[in-house]
Design a protein around this motif. Structure first.
Motif, PDB file in Angstrom:
ATOM      1  N   VAL A 440     -17.343   3.296 -20.347  1.00  0.00           N
ATOM      2  CA  VAL A 440     -18.552   2.511 -19.446  1.00  0.00           C
ATOM      3  C   VAL A 440     -19.445   1.264 -20.308  1.00  0.00           C
ATOM      4  O   VAL A 440     -20.535   2.402 -20.611  1.00  0.00           O
ATOM      5  N   ASN A 441     -19.725   0.914 -19.827  1.00  0.00           N
ATOM      6  CA  ASN A 441     -20.929   0.038 -20.456  1.00  0.00           C
ATOM      7  C   ASN A 441     -21.177  -0.876 -19.709  1.00  0.00           C
ATOM      8  O   ASN A 441     -21.076  -2.372 -19.483  1.00  0.00           O
ATOM      9  N   VAL A 442     -22.648  -0.265 -18.981  1.00  0.00           N
ATOM     10  CA  VAL A 442     -23.467  -1.196 -18.333  1.00  0.00           C
ATOM     11  C   VAL A 442     -24.892  -1.437 -18.285  1.00  0.00           C
ATOM     12  O   VAL A 442     -25.267   0.364 -18.223  1.00  0.00           O
ATOM     13  N   PRO A 443     -25.381  -2.233 -18.698  1.00  0.00           N
ATOM     14  CA  PRO A 443     -26.560  -2.495 -19.000  1.00  0.00           C
ATOM     15  C   PRO A 443     -27.656  -1.289 -17.411  1.00  0.00           C
ATOM     16  O   PRO A 443     -27.427  -1.960 -16.230  1.00  0.00           O
ATOM     17  N   LEU A 444     -28.643  -0.288 -17.826  1.00  0.00           N
ATOM     18  CA  LEU A 444     -29.368  -0.293 -16.497  1.00  0.00           C
ATOM     19  C   LEU A 444     -30.360   0.475 -17.600  1.00  0.00           C
ATOM     20  O   LEU A 444     -30.799   0.629 -17.951  1.00  0.00           O
ATOM     21  N   ALA A 445     -31.560   0.115 -15.886  1.00  0.00           N
ATOM     22  CA  ALA A 445     -32.893   0.893 -16.521  1.00  0.00           C
ATOM     23  C   ALA A 445     -32.537   1.974 -16.191  1.00  0.00           C
ATOM     24  O   ALA A 445     -32.166   3.164 -16.271  1.00  0.00           O
ATOM     25  N   LYS A 446     -34.609   2.518 -16.007  1.00  0.00           N
ATOM     26  CA  LYS A 446     -34.442   3.893 -17.033  1.00  0.00           C
ATOM     27  C   LYS A 446     -34.413   4.204 -15.131  1.00  0.00           C
ATOM     28  O   LYS A 446     -34.904   3.720 -14.456  1.00  0.00           O
ATOM     29  N   GLY A 447     -33.904   5.322 -14.993  1.00  0.00           N
ATOM     30  CA  GLY A 447     -33.898   6.241 -13.266  1.00  0.00           C
ATOM     31  C   GLY A 447     -32.773   6.826 -13.533  1.00  0.00           C
ATOM     32  O   GLY A 447     -31.983   7.476 -14.761  1.00  0.00           O
ATOM     33  N   GLN A 448     -32.423   7.153 -11.646  1.00  0.00           N
ATOM     34  CA  GLN A 448     -31.415   7.861 -10.983  1.00  0.00           C
ATOM     35  C   GLN A 448     -30.485   7.252 -10.405  1.00  0.00           C
ATOM     36  O   GLN A 448     -30.907   6.088  -9.281  1.00  0.00           O
ATOM     37  N   TYR A 449     -28.874   6.847 -11.088  1.00  0.00           N
ATOM     38  CA  TYR A 449     -27.726   6.676  -9.889  1.00  0.00           C
ATOM     39  C   TYR A 449     -27.087   7.977  -9.787  1.00  0.00           C
ATOM     40  O   TYR A 449     -26.647   8.463  -9.832  1.00  0.00           O
ATOM     41  N   ILE A 450     -26.137   6.753  -9.384  1.00  0.00           N
ATOM     42  CA  ILE A 450     -24.476   7.203  -9.091  1.00  0.00           C
ATOM     43  C   ILE A 450     -23.400   6.295  -9.252  1.00  0.00           C
ATOM     44  O   ILE A 450     -23.335   5.323  -8.988  1.00  0.00           O
ATOM     45  N   LEU A 451     -22.713   6.877  -9.405  1.00  0.00           N
ATOM     46  CA  LEU A 451     -21.904   6.526 -10.453  1.00  0.00           C
ATOM     47  C   LEU A 451     -20.119   6.688  -9.128  1.00  0.00           C
ATOM     48  O   LEU A 451     -19.929   8.370  -8.472  1.00  0.00           O
ATOM     49  N   SER A 452     -19.692   6.237  -8.770  1.00  0.00           N
ATOM     50  CA  SER A 452     -18.673   5.958  -7.158  1.00  0.00           C
ATOM     51  C   SER A 452     -17.205   5.475  -8.416  1.00  0.00           C
ATOM     52  O   SER A 452     -17.261   4.678  -8.767  1.00  0.00           O
ATOM     53  N   ILE A 453     -16.474   6.356  -8.120  1.00  0.00           N
ATOM     54  CA  ILE A 453     -14.839   6.443  -8.672  1.00  0.00           C
ATOM     55  C   ILE A 453     -14.241   6.483  -7.145  1.00  0.00           C
ATOM     56  O   ILE A 453     -13.854   7.626  -6.998  1.00  0.00           O
ATOM     57  N   ASP A 454     -13.297   5.842  -7.129  1.00  0.00           N
ATOM     58  CA  ASP A 454     -12.543   5.551  -5.597  1.00  0.00           C
ATOM     59  C   ASP A 454     -11.098   4.773  -6.004  1.00  0.00           C
ATOM     60  O   ASP A 454     -11.428   4.174  -6.845  1.00  0.00           O
ATOM     61  N   GLY A 455      -9.932   5.909  -5.984  1.00  0.00           N
ATOM     62  CA  GLY A 455      -8.168   5.266  -6.095  1.00  0.00           C
ATOM     63  C   GLY A 455      -7.997   6.182  -4.612  1.00  0.00           C
ATOM     64  O   GLY A 455      -8.536   6.058  -4.093  1.00  0.00           O
ATOM     65  N   GLU A 456      -6.896   6.432  -5.346  1.00  0.00           N
ATOM     66  CA  GLU A 456      -5.450   6.504  -4.263  1.00  0.00           C
ATOM     67  C   GLU A 456      -6.179   8.513  -3.824  1.00  0.00           C
ATOM     68  O   GLU A 456      -5.631   8.631  -5.099  1.00  0.00           O
ATOM     69  N   GLY A 457      -6.418   8.367  -2.763  1.00  0.00           N
ATOM     70  CA  GLY A 457      -6.946   9.522  -2.733  1.00  0.00           C
ATOM     71  C   GLY A 457      -8.373  10.566  -3.388  1.00  0.00           C
ATOM     72  O   GLY A 457      -8.759  11.444  -2.668  1.00  0.00           O
ATOM     73  N   MET A 458      -8.908   9.696  -3.874  1.00  0.00           N
ATOM     74  CA  MET A 458     -10.089  10.409  -4.862  1.00  0.00           C
ATOM     75  C   MET A 458     -10.876   9.511  -4.426  1.00  0.00           C
ATOM     76  O   MET A 458     -11.594   8.594  -4.253  1.00  0.00           O
ATOM     77  N   HIS A 459     -12.644  10.351  -3.734  1.00  0.00           N
ATOM     78  CA  HIS A 459     -13.760   9.405  -3.585  1.00  0.00           C
ATOM     79  C   HIS A 459     -14.758  11.039  -4.608  1.00  0.00           C
ATOM     80  O   HIS A 459     -15.039  11.554  -4.076  1.00  0.00           O
ATOM     81  N   GLU A 460     -14.866  10.191  -5.641  1.00  0.00           N
ATOM     82  CA  GLU A 460     -15.964  11.425  -6.261  1.00  0.00           C
ATOM     83  C   GLU A 460     -17.376  10.590  -6.690  1.00  0.00           C
ATOM     84  O   GLU A 460     -17.083   9.140  -6.529  1.00  0.00           O
ATOM     85  N   SER A 461     -18.421  11.620  -6.185  1.00  0.00           N
ATOM     86  CA  SER A 461     -19.255  10.578  -6.925  1.00  0.00           C
ATOM     87  C   SER A 461     -20.221  11.416  -8.314  1.00  0.00           C
ATOM     88  O   SER A 461     -20.007  12.649  -8.279  1.00  0.00           O
ATOM     89  N   VAL A 462     -20.757  10.752  -9.468  1.00  0.00           N
ATOM     90  CA  VAL A 462     -21.003  11.871 -10.440  1.00  0.00           C
ATOM     91  C   VAL A 462     -22.497  11.180 -10.343  1.00  0.00           C
ATOM     92  O   VAL A 462     -23.409   9.730 -10.029  1.00  0.00           O
ATOM     93  N   ASN A 463     -23.892  11.997 -10.381  1.00  0.00           N
ATOM     94  CA  ASN A 463     -24.746  12.069 -10.331  1.00  0.00           C
ATOM     95  C   ASN A 463     -25.306  11.013 -11.932  1.00  0.00           C
ATOM     96  O   ASN A 463     -24.680  11.839 -12.413  1.00  0.00           O
ATOM     97  N   ILE A 464     -26.096  10.295 -12.356  1.00  0.00           N
ATOM     98  CA  ILE A 464     -27.068   9.472 -14.009  1.00  0.00           C
ATOM     99  C   ILE A 464     -28.157   9.680 -13.935  1.00  0.00           C
ATOM    100  O   ILE A 464     -28.703   8.973 -12.915  1.00  0.00           O
TER     101      ILE A 464
END
Length: 467
Positions: A440-464
Protein backbone atom coordinates in the motif's frame (compact mmCIF):
# COMPACT_ATOMS: atom_id res chain seq x y z
CA UNK A 1 33.60 64.56 55.71
CA UNK A 2 31.79 64.84 52.38
CA UNK A 3 31.10 61.10 52.40
CA UNK A 4 29.57 61.33 55.88
CA UNK A 5 27.31 64.23 54.82
CA UNK A 6 26.24 62.28 51.68
CA UNK A 7 25.34 59.23 53.76
CA UNK A 8 23.30 61.34 56.18
CA UNK A 9 21.41 62.96 53.31
CA UNK A 10 20.59 59.58 51.75
CA UNK A 11 19.36 58.27 55.09
CA UNK A 12 17.12 61.31 55.58
CA UNK A 13 15.69 60.95 52.06
CA UNK A 14 14.95 57.26 52.63
CA UNK A 15 13.28 58.03 55.97
CA UNK A 16 11.16 60.70 54.33
CA UNK A 17 9.95 58.23 51.71
CA UNK A 18 9.12 55.68 54.39
CA UNK A 19 7.17 58.28 56.31
CA UNK A 20 5.18 59.16 53.22
CA UNK A 21 4.20 55.51 52.76
CA UNK A 22 2.67 54.01 49.58
CA UNK A 23 1.25 56.54 47.10
CA UNK A 24 -2.14 54.76 47.29
CA UNK A 25 -2.38 55.03 51.07
CA UNK A 26 -4.20 58.34 50.84
CA UNK A 27 -7.06 56.84 48.76
CA UNK A 28 -9.91 54.96 50.42
CA UNK A 29 -10.24 51.23 49.77
CA UNK A 30 -13.75 51.69 48.34
CA UNK A 31 -12.50 54.21 45.81
CA UNK A 32 -9.50 52.05 44.88
CA UNK A 33 -11.80 49.14 44.12
CA UNK A 34 -13.96 51.36 41.93
CA UNK A 35 -10.93 52.71 40.05
CA UNK A 36 -9.50 49.21 39.50
CA UNK A 37 -12.87 47.90 38.32
CA UNK A 38 -13.32 50.78 35.87
CA UNK A 39 -9.78 50.34 34.52
CA UNK A 40 -10.27 46.60 34.07
CA UNK A 41 -13.53 46.90 32.13
CA UNK A 42 -13.08 50.33 30.53
CA UNK A 43 -15.95 52.03 32.38
CA UNK A 44 -15.79 55.83 31.86
CA UNK A 45 -12.13 55.40 30.91
CA UNK A 46 -9.92 53.38 28.61
CA UNK A 47 -9.07 49.79 29.53
CA UNK A 48 -5.87 49.71 31.59
CA UNK A 49 -5.24 46.19 32.88
CA UNK A 50 -1.78 47.03 34.22
CA UNK A 51 -3.18 49.81 36.40
CA UNK A 52 -5.99 47.57 37.65
CA UNK A 53 -3.49 44.83 38.51
CA UNK A 54 -1.26 47.38 40.27
CA UNK A 55 -4.14 48.43 42.53
CA UNK A 56 -5.24 44.86 43.23
CA UNK A 57 -1.65 43.92 44.14
CA UNK A 58 -1.59 46.77 46.63
CA UNK A 59 -4.88 45.60 48.17
CA UNK A 60 -3.78 41.94 48.14
CA UNK A 61 -0.67 42.82 50.15
CA UNK A 62 -3.00 44.26 52.73
CA UNK A 63 -4.95 40.95 52.69
CA UNK A 64 -8.06 42.61 51.31
CA UNK A 65 -10.45 39.82 50.23
CA UNK A 66 -11.68 41.41 46.99
CA UNK A 67 -8.14 42.46 46.07
CA UNK A 68 -6.84 38.91 46.50
CA UNK A 69 -9.71 37.42 44.56
CA UNK A 70 -9.60 39.85 41.65
CA UNK A 71 -5.82 39.62 41.36
CA UNK A 72 -6.14 35.83 41.37
CA UNK A 73 -8.62 36.03 38.48
CA UNK A 74 -6.22 38.26 36.56
CA UNK A 75 -3.38 35.79 37.10
CA UNK A 76 -5.53 32.99 35.66
CA UNK A 77 -6.16 34.88 32.41
CA UNK A 78 -2.85 36.74 32.32
CA UNK A 79 -4.59 40.12 32.33
CA UNK A 80 -2.20 42.93 33.24
CA UNK A 81 0.18 40.37 34.76
CA UNK A 82 2.08 37.33 33.55
CA UNK A 83 -0.18 34.29 33.73
CA UNK A 84 0.57 32.20 36.83
CA UNK A 85 -1.81 29.51 37.98
CA UNK A 86 0.22 28.97 41.16
CA UNK A 87 -0.16 32.64 42.14
CA UNK A 88 -3.85 32.53 41.22
CA UNK A 89 -4.52 29.45 43.31
CA UNK A 90 -2.66 30.89 46.32
CA UNK A 91 -4.61 34.15 46.19
CA UNK A 92 -7.97 32.46 45.62
CA UNK A 93 -7.30 30.03 48.47
CA UNK A 94 -6.58 32.96 50.79
CA UNK A 95 -9.74 34.77 49.67
CA UNK A 96 -11.82 31.60 50.02
CA UNK A 97 -10.42 31.00 53.50
CA UNK A 98 -11.73 34.46 54.40
CA UNK A 99 -15.23 33.46 53.20
CA UNK A 100 -15.27 34.86 49.66
CA UNK A 101 -17.93 32.95 47.68
CA UNK A 102 -16.69 33.94 44.24
CA UNK A 103 -13.20 32.71 45.06
CA UNK A 104 -14.66 29.37 46.18
CA UNK A 105 -16.57 29.03 42.90
CA UNK A 106 -13.50 29.92 40.85
CA UNK A 107 -11.47 27.28 42.66
CA UNK A 108 -14.28 24.82 42.00
CA UNK A 109 -14.17 25.65 38.29
CA UNK A 110 -10.39 25.20 38.16
CA UNK A 111 -10.57 21.75 39.75
CA UNK A 112 -13.64 20.75 37.74
CA UNK A 113 -12.01 21.41 34.38
CA UNK A 114 -8.35 20.94 35.35
CA UNK A 115 -7.52 24.55 34.48
CA UNK A 116 -3.86 24.74 35.50
CA UNK A 117 -4.37 22.24 38.33
CA UNK A 118 -4.91 18.51 38.50
CA UNK A 119 -8.54 17.71 37.70
CA UNK A 120 -10.21 16.70 40.95
CA UNK A 121 -14.00 16.59 40.96
CA UNK A 122 -14.18 15.82 44.68
CA UNK A 123 -12.37 19.06 45.55
CA UNK A 124 -14.44 20.91 42.94
CA UNK A 125 -17.67 19.74 44.57
CA UNK A 126 -16.41 20.71 48.04
CA UNK A 127 -15.59 24.24 46.82
CA UNK A 128 -18.96 24.68 45.10
CA UNK A 129 -20.87 23.25 48.06
CA UNK A 130 -19.18 25.61 50.52
CA UNK A 131 -20.10 28.56 48.29
CA UNK A 132 -23.67 27.25 47.95
CA UNK A 133 -24.01 26.97 51.72
CA UNK A 134 -23.02 30.64 51.91
CA UNK A 135 -25.77 31.61 49.46
CA UNK A 136 -23.90 31.70 46.14
CA UNK A 137 -26.07 31.02 43.08
CA UNK A 138 -23.02 29.90 41.10
CA UNK A 139 -22.10 27.58 43.95
CA UNK A 140 -25.60 26.09 43.82
CA UNK A 141 -25.22 25.49 40.11
CA UNK A 142 -21.75 23.93 40.41
CA UNK A 143 -22.66 21.63 43.31
CA UNK A 144 -26.07 20.83 41.78
CA UNK A 145 -24.57 20.07 38.38
CA UNK A 146 -21.99 17.66 39.82
CA UNK A 147 -24.60 15.98 42.03
CA UNK A 148 -27.00 15.77 39.07
CA UNK A 149 -24.42 13.83 37.05
CA UNK A 150 -22.67 12.01 39.89
CA UNK A 151 -19.28 13.65 39.33
CA UNK A 152 -17.08 13.93 42.41
CA UNK A 153 -20.04 13.02 44.59
CA UNK A 154 -22.65 10.29 44.64
CA UNK A 155 -25.35 10.83 42.02
CA UNK A 156 -28.57 11.99 43.69
CA UNK A 157 -31.38 13.73 41.81
CA UNK A 158 -33.18 14.78 45.00
CA UNK A 159 -30.14 16.62 46.41
CA UNK A 160 -29.35 18.07 42.99
CA UNK A 161 -32.88 19.45 42.60
CA UNK A 162 -32.69 21.00 46.06
CA UNK A 163 -29.48 22.84 45.14
CA UNK A 164 -30.72 23.83 41.69
CA UNK A 165 -34.03 25.13 43.08
CA UNK A 166 -32.04 27.35 45.41
CA UNK A 167 -29.93 28.69 42.54
CA UNK A 168 -32.90 29.13 40.24
CA UNK A 169 -34.56 31.23 42.94
CA UNK A 170 -31.51 33.51 42.68
CA UNK A 171 -32.08 33.79 38.90
CA UNK A 172 -29.20 31.57 37.82
CA UNK A 173 -30.01 30.50 34.21
CA UNK A 174 -28.01 27.27 34.36
CA UNK A 175 -29.93 26.05 37.38
CA UNK A 176 -33.25 26.75 35.67
CA UNK A 177 -32.14 24.96 32.50
CA UNK A 178 -31.10 21.79 34.35
CA UNK A 179 -34.37 21.79 36.27
CA UNK A 180 -36.28 22.12 33.02
CA UNK A 181 -34.40 19.13 31.60
CA UNK A 182 -35.02 17.14 34.78
CA UNK A 183 -38.78 17.69 34.73
CA UNK A 184 -39.11 17.31 30.93
CA UNK A 185 -37.53 13.85 30.88
CA UNK A 186 -38.91 12.77 34.22
CA UNK A 187 -35.58 11.59 35.60
CA UNK A 188 -36.35 9.54 38.72
CA UNK A 189 -39.91 10.92 38.69
CA UNK A 190 -42.97 11.38 36.48
CA UNK A 191 -42.44 13.97 33.70
CA UNK A 192 -43.94 17.33 34.56
CA UNK A 193 -44.11 19.36 31.35
CA UNK A 194 -45.65 22.44 32.96
CA UNK A 195 -42.74 22.72 35.35
CA UNK A 196 -40.31 22.01 32.54
CA UNK A 197 -41.70 24.84 30.43
CA UNK A 198 -41.69 27.18 33.43
CA UNK A 199 -38.00 26.55 34.14
CA UNK A 200 -36.99 26.72 30.49
CA UNK A 201 -38.72 30.09 30.17
CA UNK A 202 -37.03 31.30 33.36
CA UNK A 203 -33.67 30.19 31.96
CA UNK A 204 -34.28 32.19 28.79
CA UNK A 205 -35.41 35.21 30.77
CA UNK A 206 -32.23 35.10 32.87
CA UNK A 207 -29.89 34.91 29.90
CA UNK A 208 -29.67 31.26 28.88
CA UNK A 209 -30.60 32.36 25.37
CA UNK A 210 -30.20 29.15 23.36
CA UNK A 211 -32.78 27.31 25.45
CA UNK A 212 -35.46 29.31 23.65
CA UNK A 213 -35.50 26.42 21.14
CA UNK A 214 -36.67 24.11 23.90
CA UNK A 215 -39.83 26.10 24.53
CA UNK A 216 -40.68 26.71 20.88
CA UNK A 217 -41.04 24.63 17.72
CA UNK A 218 -42.85 21.87 19.61
CA UNK A 219 -39.60 20.53 21.09
CA UNK A 220 -41.37 19.60 24.30
CA UNK A 221 -43.84 17.60 22.21
CA UNK A 222 -40.97 15.56 20.80
CA UNK A 223 -39.70 14.95 24.34
CA UNK A 224 -43.17 13.70 25.26
CA UNK A 225 -43.12 11.30 22.32
CA UNK A 226 -39.66 10.10 23.27
CA UNK A 227 -40.77 9.49 26.84
CA UNK A 228 -43.82 7.55 25.68
CA UNK A 229 -41.78 5.22 23.47
CA UNK A 230 -39.16 4.83 26.18
CA UNK A 231 -41.73 3.58 28.69
CA UNK A 232 -42.93 0.86 26.34
CA UNK A 233 -39.38 -0.17 25.43
CA UNK A 234 -38.46 -0.47 29.10
CA UNK A 235 -40.47 -3.65 29.65
CA UNK A 236 -38.94 -5.30 26.62
CA UNK A 237 -35.31 -4.71 27.57
CA UNK A 238 -35.47 -4.51 31.35
CA UNK A 239 -34.15 -8.06 31.68
CA UNK A 240 -31.07 -7.16 29.62
CA UNK A 241 -30.61 -4.08 31.75
CA UNK A 242 -30.71 -6.10 34.97
CA UNK A 243 -28.19 -8.51 33.51
CA UNK A 244 -25.89 -5.63 32.62
CA UNK A 245 -26.17 -4.21 36.13
CA UNK A 246 -25.15 -7.47 37.79
CA UNK A 247 -22.77 -8.66 35.09
CA UNK A 248 -19.71 -8.50 37.33
CA UNK A 249 -21.04 -11.46 39.29
CA UNK A 250 -21.23 -13.70 36.23
CA UNK A 251 -18.32 -12.61 34.07
CA UNK A 252 -15.31 -14.40 32.77
CA UNK A 253 -12.04 -12.86 31.70
CA UNK A 254 -11.99 -11.36 28.22
CA UNK A 255 -9.31 -13.07 26.14
CA UNK A 256 -8.01 -12.16 22.71
CA UNK A 257 -9.99 -14.93 21.03
CA UNK A 258 -13.18 -14.01 22.89
CA UNK A 259 -13.17 -10.27 22.24
CA UNK A 260 -11.71 -9.81 18.76
CA UNK A 261 -14.12 -10.04 15.86
CA UNK A 262 -17.42 -8.60 14.68
CA UNK A 263 -20.26 -8.00 17.11
CA UNK A 264 -23.83 -6.85 16.55
CA UNK A 265 -26.53 -5.74 18.95
CA UNK A 266 -28.01 -2.75 20.70
CA UNK A 267 -26.52 0.17 22.58
CA UNK A 268 -28.55 1.73 25.37
CA UNK A 269 -28.05 5.24 26.74
CA UNK A 270 -29.17 5.72 30.34
CA UNK A 271 -29.90 8.73 32.47
CA UNK A 272 -27.27 9.77 34.99
CA UNK A 273 -28.65 7.51 37.71
CA UNK A 274 -28.56 4.48 35.41
CA UNK A 275 -32.19 3.68 36.18
CA UNK A 276 -33.92 4.81 33.00
CA UNK A 277 -33.14 4.03 29.38
CA UNK A 278 -33.28 7.16 27.26
CA UNK A 279 -32.16 5.93 23.87
CA UNK A 280 -31.71 2.67 21.99
CA UNK A 281 -29.72 2.17 18.78
CA UNK A 282 -28.54 -0.69 16.58
CA UNK A 283 -24.80 -0.98 16.23
CA UNK A 284 -21.96 -3.15 15.05
CA UNK A 285 -18.46 -3.23 16.47
CA UNK A 286 -15.34 -4.41 14.69
CA UNK A 287 -12.80 -5.16 17.39
CA UNK A 288 -9.14 -6.09 16.97
CA UNK A 289 -6.33 -6.56 19.46
CA UNK A 290 -2.68 -6.02 18.66
CA UNK A 291 -0.63 -6.87 21.75
CA UNK A 292 -1.75 -4.25 24.29
CA UNK A 293 -3.45 -2.03 21.71
CA UNK A 294 -7.21 -2.29 21.23
CA UNK A 295 -8.96 -0.73 18.24
CA UNK A 296 -12.71 -0.56 17.85
CA UNK A 297 -14.83 0.72 15.00
CA UNK A 298 -18.33 1.60 16.16
CA UNK A 299 -20.65 1.36 13.14
CA UNK A 300 -24.25 2.43 12.65
CA UNK A 301 -25.24 0.88 9.36
CA UNK A 302 -22.43 1.75 6.96
CA UNK A 303 -21.46 4.90 8.85
CA UNK A 304 -18.55 5.05 11.27
CA UNK A 305 -19.91 6.62 14.44
CA UNK A 306 -16.66 6.50 16.39
CA UNK A 307 -13.22 4.97 16.46
CA UNK A 308 -11.51 4.03 19.69
CA UNK A 309 -7.82 3.25 19.98
CA UNK A 310 -6.60 2.41 23.47
CA UNK A 311 -3.06 2.38 24.79
CA UNK A 312 -3.78 1.37 28.38
CA UNK A 313 -5.43 -1.72 29.82
CA UNK A 314 -6.46 -2.60 33.36
CA UNK A 315 -8.14 -6.00 33.49
CA UNK A 316 -10.99 -5.98 30.96
CA UNK A 317 -11.05 -2.18 30.78
CA UNK A 318 -9.27 -0.19 28.07
CA UNK A 319 -8.75 3.56 28.12
CA UNK A 320 -6.76 6.27 26.38
CA UNK A 321 -4.35 8.60 28.11
CA UNK A 322 -4.59 11.59 25.82
CA UNK A 323 -6.73 13.24 23.15
CA UNK A 324 -5.08 13.93 19.82
CA UNK A 325 -5.10 17.36 18.19
CA UNK A 326 -7.49 16.07 15.54
CA UNK A 327 -9.92 14.74 18.13
CA UNK A 328 -10.00 18.13 19.84
CA UNK A 329 -12.07 19.31 16.88
CA UNK A 330 -14.81 16.80 17.71
CA UNK A 331 -17.66 17.29 20.15
CA UNK A 332 -17.00 14.06 22.02
CA UNK A 333 -14.68 11.06 22.13
CA UNK A 334 -14.73 7.58 23.68
CA UNK A 335 -12.61 7.63 26.82
CA UNK A 336 -13.06 4.10 28.15
CA UNK A 337 -14.49 0.72 27.13
CA UNK A 338 -14.84 -2.39 29.28
CA UNK A 339 -15.88 -5.83 28.08
CA UNK A 340 -17.53 -8.57 30.09
CA UNK A 341 -19.24 -11.83 29.15
CA UNK A 342 -22.22 -13.66 30.58
CA UNK A 343 -22.35 -17.46 30.61
CA UNK A 344 -24.35 -17.47 27.34
CA UNK A 345 -21.47 -15.57 25.62
CA UNK A 346 -23.37 -12.30 25.42
CA UNK A 347 -20.87 -9.43 25.53
CA UNK A 348 -21.67 -6.42 27.70
CA UNK A 349 -19.65 -3.34 26.81
CA UNK A 350 -19.68 -0.34 29.06
CA UNK A 351 -18.80 2.73 27.01
CA UNK A 352 -17.72 6.00 28.58
CA UNK A 353 -17.64 9.09 26.40
CA UNK A 354 -16.49 12.58 27.26
CA UNK A 355 -16.88 16.08 25.89
CA UNK A 356 -13.70 16.90 24.03
CA UNK A 357 -13.52 20.49 25.25
CA UNK A 358 -13.91 19.80 28.97
CA UNK A 359 -13.28 16.02 29.35
CA UNK A 360 -16.57 15.80 31.25
CA UNK A 361 -18.31 12.49 30.94
CA UNK A 362 -21.55 12.13 28.99
CA UNK A 363 -24.52 9.91 29.83
CA UNK A 364 -23.55 6.26 30.48
CA UNK A 365 -24.01 3.64 27.76
CA UNK A 366 -24.11 -0.14 27.74
CA UNK A 367 -23.91 -2.18 24.54
CA UNK A 368 -25.37 -5.69 24.64
CA UNK A 369 -24.09 -7.73 21.70
CA UNK A 370 -23.64 -11.18 20.25
CA UNK A 371 -20.82 -12.29 18.01
CA UNK A 372 -21.82 -11.93 14.37
CA UNK A 373 -21.24 -15.50 13.20
CA UNK A 374 -22.68 -14.68 9.80
CA UNK A 375 -19.49 -12.78 9.01
CA UNK A 376 -17.07 -15.02 10.86
CA UNK A 377 -18.05 -18.46 9.63
CA UNK A 378 -15.16 -20.70 8.67
CA UNK A 379 -16.84 -21.07 5.29
CA UNK A 380 -16.05 -17.42 4.64
CA UNK A 381 -12.75 -15.62 4.44
CA UNK A 382 -10.90 -15.44 7.73
CA UNK A 383 -7.43 -14.46 8.82
CA UNK A 384 -5.70 -17.37 10.41
CA UNK A 385 -3.66 -14.77 12.22
CA UNK A 386 -4.62 -11.13 12.65
CA UNK A 387 -3.50 -9.04 9.65
CA UNK A 388 -0.13 -7.39 10.17
CA UNK A 389 1.49 -4.29 8.73
CA UNK A 390 5.23 -4.25 8.08
CA UNK A 391 7.36 -2.44 8.88
CA UNK A 392 5.81 -1.18 12.10
CA UNK A 393 6.09 1.63 12.84
CA UNK A 394 6.21 2.85 9.26
CA UNK A 395 8.54 5.69 8.34
CA UNK A 396 7.45 6.50 4.78
CA UNK A 397 4.33 6.27 2.63
CA UNK A 398 4.83 2.62 1.62
CA UNK A 399 3.99 -0.40 3.77
CA UNK A 400 2.96 -4.02 3.36
CA UNK A 401 -0.18 -5.73 4.66
CA UNK A 402 0.22 -9.45 5.44
CA UNK A 403 -3.06 -11.43 5.31
CA UNK A 404 -3.69 -15.18 5.41
CA UNK A 405 -7.06 -16.10 3.86
CA UNK A 406 -9.03 -19.35 3.74
CA UNK A 407 -10.30 -18.85 0.19
CA UNK A 408 -10.08 -16.45 -2.72
CA UNK A 409 -12.02 -13.20 -2.46
CA UNK A 410 -11.89 -9.43 -2.83
CA UNK A 411 -11.27 -7.07 0.07
CA UNK A 412 -11.38 -3.30 0.32
CA UNK A 413 -8.88 -1.33 2.39
CA UNK A 414 -9.36 2.13 3.90
CA UNK A 415 -7.43 4.26 6.37
CA UNK A 416 -9.20 6.07 9.20
CA UNK A 417 -7.98 8.60 11.71
CA UNK A 418 -8.38 7.75 15.40
CA UNK A 419 -11.32 10.15 15.46
CA UNK A 420 -13.22 8.08 12.87
CA UNK A 421 -12.64 10.24 9.79
CA UNK A 422 -11.97 8.33 6.60
CA UNK A 423 -8.67 9.62 5.21
CA UNK A 424 -7.80 7.40 2.27
CA UNK A 425 -9.18 4.66 0.05
CA UNK A 426 -6.46 2.05 -0.51
CA UNK A 427 -8.43 0.28 -3.22
CA UNK A 428 -9.79 -3.25 -3.68
CA UNK A 429 -7.44 -6.22 -3.66
CA UNK A 430 -7.77 -9.85 -4.65
CA UNK A 431 -6.78 -12.35 -1.97
CA UNK A 432 -5.67 -15.83 -2.92
CA UNK A 433 -6.01 -18.78 -0.59
CA UNK A 434 -3.13 -18.77 1.88
CA UNK A 435 -0.62 -16.00 2.57
CA UNK A 436 -0.99 -12.63 0.82
CA UNK A 437 1.35 -9.64 0.89
CA UNK A 438 -0.27 -6.43 -0.35
CA UNK A 439 1.77 -3.26 -0.82
CA UNK A 440 0.00 0.00 0.00
CA UNK A 441 1.31 3.44 -0.90
CA UNK A 442 -0.57 6.27 0.85
CA UNK A 443 0.88 9.63 1.96
CA UNK A 444 0.36 10.02 5.72
CA UNK A 445 1.48 12.60 8.24
CA UNK A 446 3.11 11.53 11.47
CA UNK A 447 0.58 10.05 13.86
CA UNK A 448 -1.62 7.05 14.63
CA UNK A 449 -4.15 5.56 12.19
CA UNK A 450 -6.40 2.54 11.66
CA UNK A 451 -6.25 0.37 8.54
CA UNK A 452 -9.70 -1.11 7.87
CA UNK A 453 -9.94 -4.33 5.83
CA UNK A 454 -13.45 -5.33 4.72
CA UNK A 455 -14.54 -8.14 2.48
CA UNK A 456 -16.66 -11.27 2.30
CA UNK A 457 -17.16 -12.07 5.93
CA UNK A 458 -14.01 -10.17 6.90
CA UNK A 459 -13.89 -7.04 9.03
CA UNK A 460 -10.45 -6.41 10.46
CA UNK A 461 -8.65 -3.38 11.81
CA UNK A 462 -4.91 -2.85 12.21
CA UNK A 463 -3.27 -0.05 14.14
CA UNK A 464 -0.71 1.97 12.19
CA UNK A 465 1.90 4.24 13.71
CA UNK A 466 3.69 6.63 11.32
CA UNK A 467 6.94 8.18 12.54
Amino acid sequence: MKKIILIICMFCAFAAVRMQGHPLDSISTKRLLRIAHNCKYGINTSVDLEKAAYIYKYLARKKHIVGMRELGLMYIKGEGVKRSVMSARRLLNEAAACGDKRAMCELGRMYQFGDGVGRNLTIAYACYKEAADRGSAQGCYGAGYLTYKGMGVRQDYAKAVELLEKGSGKNHPGCSFLLGTYYAHGYDTVPDYKKAEKYFERAVKNGHGWTVDLTKNNVLDSIKAQNASGKTEWKRISSSYRSARRMKAMCKTARRDSIAGTWSGKIYTYDWSGKQILKEEDLSMYISLDDSLLSVRWMSGDDVRAVFVSDRRVGNSWSRRRITDEEKLLKWVISNMSFEFSPDNTMYTRISTAKTSTREKRKPMVAIMKRDFATTSIDNVLSVDAPKVTPMPITDDRFTVNITARKQCMVKMSIYSVSGARLADCGSHHLSEGANNITVNVPLAKGQYILSIDGEGMHESVNIIHL
